[in-house]
Design an enzyme around this catalytic site. Sequence first.
Site, PDB file in Angstrom:
ATOM      1  N   ASP A  36       0.842  -1.203   0.000  1.00 54.61           N
ATOM      2  CA  ASP A  36       0.000   0.000   0.000  1.00 54.61           C
ATOM      3  C   ASP A  36       0.878   1.253   0.000  1.00 54.61           C
ATOM      4  OD1 ASP A  36       0.914  -0.110   2.593  1.00 54.61           O
ATOM      5  OD2 ASP A  36      -1.041   0.101   3.553  1.00 54.61           O
ATOM      6  N   GLU A  54      -1.580  -5.487   8.566  1.00 57.26           N
ATOM      7  CA  GLU A  54      -0.802  -4.922   9.675  1.00 57.26           C
ATOM      8  C   GLU A  54      -1.497  -5.165  11.012  1.00 57.26           C
ATOM      9  OE1 GLU A  54      -0.003  -0.776   8.909  1.00 57.26           O
ATOM     10  OE2 GLU A  54       0.839  -1.187   6.911  1.00 57.26           O
ATOM     11  N   GLU A  82       8.964  -4.281  10.817  1.00 56.30           N
ATOM     12  CA  GLU A  82       9.377  -2.973  10.286  1.00 56.30           C
ATOM     13  C   GLU A  82       9.762  -2.017  11.413  1.00 56.30           C
ATOM     14  OE1 GLU A  82       6.811  -1.198   7.342  1.00 56.30           O
ATOM     15  OE2 GLU A  82       7.942   0.688   7.360  1.00 56.30           O
TER      16      GLU A  82
HETATM   17  O1  KIV Z   1       3.496  -1.161   1.715  1.00 56.18           O
HETATM   18  C1  KIV Z   1       4.663  -1.554   1.769  1.00 56.18           C
HETATM   19  O2  KIV Z   1       5.448  -1.280   0.870  1.00 56.18           O
HETATM   20  C2  KIV Z   1       5.061  -2.328   2.945  1.00 56.18           C
HETATM   21  C3  KIV Z   1       6.499  -2.651   3.252  1.00 56.18           C
HETATM   22  C4  KIV Z   1       6.664  -3.845   4.097  1.00 56.18           C
HETATM   23  C5  KIV Z   1       7.541  -2.490   2.306  1.00 56.18           C
HETATM   24  O3  KIV Z   1       4.217  -2.706   3.679  1.00 56.18           O
END
Ligand code: KIV
Length: 303
Positions: A62, A133, A200
Amino acid sequence: MSLTHFRTADQSAPATRTAPVTIQSLQDKKSQRRPIVALTAYDYATARVVDEAGVDFILVGDSLAMVVMGYDNTLPVTMDEMLLHTRAVRRAVKHAMVVADMPFGSYQVSTAEGVANATRFVKESGAQAVKLEGGASRLDLVRRLNEAEIPVMAHLGLTPQSVHRMSGYRVQGKSVTAIHHLVKDALALEAAGAFAVVLEGIPMEVAQRITAALHIPAIGIGAGPHCDGQILVLHDLINLSFSAPAKFVRRYGDAAALITDAVNRYRSDVEGHQFPGEEESYHLGKEAMAALLQEEGRARLKA
Ligand code: KIV
């Protein structure tokens, strides 16, 4: 590809390819301590280049909201926009696993809506897995997606969809309590059926411990070298993101400079009557040319 240049299947692709990447082959890489390589891509052309370079999985992130659409954060991108880009990527990819990122709002409202939207990614775009997430609050959804046969990649730490709650993009997991929370969430997501976890923006010491505690692969971005694999946003890697790179980004190329140079030379050639040349132009056949000249001659005589 210009419209008059017809593509023949796979001419530029390497003659031999390894087998397509699967959840099992990613798991095998973890067991054999062979690093997993991942990148984002958002369209046919870049996905094709990235796939042919041999990455293990491509995330249609995203992050496209920012690097492709120019928004300030990832929140505005919609399901339909993500589907459109995932389809384009899917058409390009022959080897890597394609993971679609579930956009903000597509799974937070209810588990049922999350399952329905994840199903759209698999059914309408050909994605092989989805990413979402969050920790404890996503366990039910991860379980339900497994029951629906949809592989899920989890994402912990600095989760960009929580930008407002986190008061900005901040490194997470810096206190002992926060570390315990992260470890607990990662293990719970694994137990719920996630096949991998993106970590992350967390200290490398924390990522190292989570990676060692998990049986599934941990993929780092700003999480240091001890994860089972790494992912970066393609546009950061090639200097197309128009922002100062984060500490964890390494630039491997300068696509902005390459494109600027090509466009400048094109503009200068057009302005200087240097493009197109003879060799870039189509010509009339001899007979048609003779007929045309004859007709023009007759017209001149009449005038
Ligand atoms: O949206 C994204 O690019 C991500 C990362 C883990 C690179 O979620």
